[in-house]
Design a protein around this motif. Structure first.
Motif, PDB file in Angstrom:
ATOM      1  N   ASP A 196       1.382  14.500  -4.418  1.00  0.00           N
ATOM      2  CA  ASP A 196       1.034  14.326  -3.100  1.00  0.00           C
ATOM      3  C   ASP A 196       1.778  15.501  -2.356  1.00  0.00           C
ATOM      4  O   ASP A 196       1.276  15.722  -1.167  1.00  0.00           O
ATOM      5  CB  ASP A 196       1.231  13.034  -2.593  1.00  0.00           C
ATOM      6  CG  ASP A 196       0.243  12.008  -3.197  1.00  0.00           C
ATOM      7  OD1 ASP A 196      -0.721  12.524  -3.753  1.00  0.00           O
ATOM      8  OD2 ASP A 196       0.493  10.904  -2.978  1.00  0.00           O
ATOM      9  N   ASP A 217       3.332   5.994  -4.902  1.00  0.00           N
ATOM     10  CA  ASP A 217       2.737   5.124  -5.935  1.00  0.00           C
ATOM     11  C   ASP A 217       2.880   3.833  -5.774  1.00  0.00           C
ATOM     12  O   ASP A 217       4.083   3.560  -6.024  1.00  0.00           O
ATOM     13  CB  ASP A 217       2.272   5.803  -7.203  1.00  0.00           C
ATOM     14  CG  ASP A 217       1.497   7.079  -7.024  1.00  0.00           C
ATOM     15  OD1 ASP A 217       0.798   7.181  -6.078  1.00  0.00           O
ATOM     16  OD2 ASP A 217       1.714   7.837  -7.862  1.00  0.00           O
ATOM     17  N   THR A 228       0.717  -1.455  -0.090  1.00  0.00           N
ATOM     18  CA  THR A 228       0.086   0.084  -0.045  1.00  0.00           C
ATOM     19  C   THR A 228       0.937   1.256   0.081  1.00  0.00           C
ATOM     20  O   THR A 228       1.917   1.550   0.849  1.00  0.00           O
ATOM     21  CB  THR A 228      -0.971   0.156   1.236  1.00  0.00           C
ATOM     22  OG1 THR A 228      -1.649  -1.227   1.036  1.00  0.00           O
ATOM     23  CG2 THR A 228      -1.826   1.303   1.163  1.00  0.00           C
ATOM     24  N   GLY A 229       0.783   2.015  -1.194  1.00  0.00           N
ATOM     25  CA  GLY A 229       1.424   3.406  -1.022  1.00  0.00           C
ATOM     26  C   GLY A 229       0.776   4.348  -0.279  1.00  0.00           C
ATOM     27  O   GLY A 229      -0.532   4.591  -0.346  1.00  0.00           O
ATOM     28  N   ARG A 230       1.423   5.127   0.592  1.00  0.00           N
ATOM     29  CA  ARG A 230       0.862   6.188   1.526  1.00  0.00           C
ATOM     30  C   ARG A 230       1.203   7.424   0.902  1.00  0.00           C
ATOM     31  O   ARG A 230       1.525   7.729  -0.211  1.00  0.00           O
ATOM     32  CB  ARG A 230       1.244   5.864   2.982  1.00  0.00           C
ATOM     33  CG  ARG A 230       0.687   4.537   3.311  1.00  0.00           C
ATOM     34  CD  ARG A 230       0.626   4.216   4.861  1.00  0.00           C
ATOM     35  NE  ARG A 230       0.013   5.231   5.743  1.00  0.00           N
ATOM     36  CZ  ARG A 230      -0.467   4.937   6.902  1.00  0.00           C
ATOM     37  NH1 ARG A 230       0.495   4.000   7.698  1.00  0.00           N
ATOM     38  NH2 ARG A 230      -1.325   5.483   7.563  1.00  0.00           N
ATOM     39  N   ALA A 231       1.251   8.722   1.825  1.00  0.00           N
ATOM     40  CA  ALA A 231       1.395  10.115   1.391  1.00  0.00           C
ATOM     41  C   ALA A 231       2.871   9.854   0.277  1.00  0.00           C
ATOM     42  O   ALA A 231       3.930   9.658   0.828  1.00  0.00           O
ATOM     43  CB  ALA A 231       1.873  10.712   2.592  1.00  0.00           C
TER      44      ALA A 231
END
Length: 127
Positions: A40, A24, A18-21
């Motif tokens: 972002d 990607d 899972t990519g966060r802030a």
């Protein structure tokens, strides 16, 4: 220069990434790719008070390091020799009161020469 961050991991499958802030995650042909998503990150119009760090990539070591942005300074604004910061290797500035203009010599203040200077880690030199 590549913006890729390389990670060596041994994921257990089925894996979920899972990519966060600002990150990607894409999967192509069974390979996962993690990329920076600059959209972002907010643009900064002014530097807030306190110590702020920038992430700097060093191609010689292929690693990222934190650098206090205060070390970036404003290399184009002339200073006097007496007001130069500590000579952290790699810094560059411009002084307005050098006593000489000889390339590579240690800079001394009190003169009338406007010259660029660079830091060696121990002193400031003209150049």
């Amino acid at each position: 220069m590549s913006d890729a961050i390389r990670l060596k991991v041994l994921p257990k499958f089925p894996a979920k990434l899972t990519g966060r802030a600002g990150i990607d995650v894409t999967k192509q042909n069974g390979e996962y790719f993690l990329d920076l998503d600059y959209s972002d990150f907010p643009q900064i119009g002014a530097v807030p008070a306190g110590t702020i760090y920038a992430l700097i990539f060093d191609p010689a070591t292929a690693q990222y390091s934190q650098l206090p942005i205060s070390l970036l300074g404003d290399a184009a604004t002339p200073l006097t020799v007496a007001t130069l910061p500590s000579p952290t290797r790699g810094l560059r500035r411009f002084v307005s009161d050098a006593t000489a203009a000889t390339f590579g010599s240690v800079v001394a203040g009190g003169g009338a020469n406007a010259v660029p200077v660079y830091a060696t880690g121990t002193d400031w030199r003209i150049g």
